[in-house]
Design an enzyme around this catalytic site. Structure first.
Site, PDB file in Angstrom:
ATOM      1  N   GLY A 114       0.715  -1.208   0.017  1.00  0.00           N
ATOM      2  CA  GLY A 114       0.098   0.062  -0.096  1.00  0.00           C
ATOM      3  C   GLY A 114       0.965   1.225   0.119  1.00  0.00           C
ATOM      4  CG  ASP A 158       4.784  -4.081   7.045  1.00  0.00           C
ATOM      5  OD1 ASP A 158       3.863  -4.314   7.821  1.00  0.00           O
ATOM      6  OD2 ASP A 158       4.521  -3.180   6.154  1.00  0.00           O
ATOM      7  CE1 TYR A 212      -8.354   3.392   9.085  1.00  0.00           C
ATOM      8  CE2 TYR A 212     -10.277   4.925   8.860  1.00  0.00           C
ATOM      9  CZ  TYR A 212      -9.035   4.399   8.546  1.00  0.00           C
ATOM     10  OH  TYR A 212      -8.325   4.909   7.400  1.00  0.00           O
TER      11      TYR A 212
END
Length: 271
Positions: free
Chosen positions: A19, A39, A160
């Site tokens: 992404g 990551d 979120y």
């Protein structure tokens, strides 16, 4: 002409597996930077180093930053989880872990360094919740932030939107302190973007909400279009840009502000 000023600079990119984070790391390599990736999943990019970390486990972050060591000129906080993950996992990765990483890197930064984080236009309600957000930001350290979230699930909800609101306010607050040391801090507010997370956003919000969030441009952005905004914010070309939450959404925020995008209709279609 090295307009952006990355040649030979040491930078850290979290979320470099895919992404926006992957696109950011790739562009920085092309710009001549020494890129150190972090990551949960290994990257396929050829970076100066890669360390596997879990932002939900702060000890892995501290260990990775210690391995990188040396001077760090820029930090790119690109790692994040969508609404389909558990609310507490979202808060740990999107805020508590991201803040812990930033605080671990700051001692390696000198005057002229910069930090950029990815928020979202899903966090556009931040201004209505500043007192609550400031209370969370005031919790020192990873564990205290997590404990606050666990005690305030009525505020956290799905995690979120709240986490992205917190990133915006945390950026603005911290930028005012760091600039006195010559360190800048900004964030972006992406609109819908063609990344592997898009299916998760559609599952959580529904197609109607995603379609509305793509107005007025009528299309999602590419990861590269989001990455270039991050790369600009941490560059020498943005030396007087500080404390900004930059919409990178094809005009969505402008459309909302001027009544061209009907936000209430968008919310009515949300799952």
């Amino acid at each position: 002409m090295d307009f952006l000023g990355y040649k030979g600079k040491r930078v850290i990119v979290s979320g470099c597996f895919s992404g926006m984070g992957e696109a950011t790391a790739r562009i920085l390599v092309e710009q001549g930077a020494e890129v150190h990736g972090l990551d949960f999943k290994p990257t396929q990019l050829e970076l100066a180093s890669f360390n596997q970390v879990d932002l939900r486990a702060p000890e892995t972050v501290t260990e990775a930053v210690n391995k990188i060591g040396g001077k760090v000129d820029a930090l790119f906080n690109c790692a994040g989880l969508p609404q389909t993950a558990g609310a507490m996992d979202v808060m740990k990765v999107n805020f508590a872990g991201t803040r812990h990483l930033t605080e671990a890197v700051l001692p390696l930064m000198a005057e002229g360094s910069a930090i950029a984080s990815i928020s979202s236009n899903g966090g556009l309600g931040w201004s209505r919740r500043i007192p609550v957000i400031m209370e969370l930001i005031g919790q020192k350290g990873f564990d205290a932030a997590v404990a606050w979230c666990e005690a305030h699930m009525d505020e956290v909800k799905e995690g979120y939107s709240f986490s992205k609101e917190v990133i915006i306010v945390w950026t603005m607050l911290t930028a005012c302190h760091l600039i006195k040391k010559g360190i800048r801090m900004n964030c972006t507010m992406p609109g819908p973007t063609s990344t592997p997370m898009m299916t998760h956003f559609k599952e959580a919000s529904g197609d109607a909400v995603i379609d509305a969030a793509m107005q007025p441009s009528g299309r999602p952005s590419s990861p590269e279009e989001q990455a270039t905004a991050m790369v600009y914010l941490n560059s020498a070309a943005a030396s007087y840009v500080n404390g900004v939450a930059l919409p990178v959404d094809g005009g969505f925020m402008g459309g909302v502000a001027t009544g061209q995008v009907d936000l209430s209709a968008m919310m009515a279609n949300a799952k």
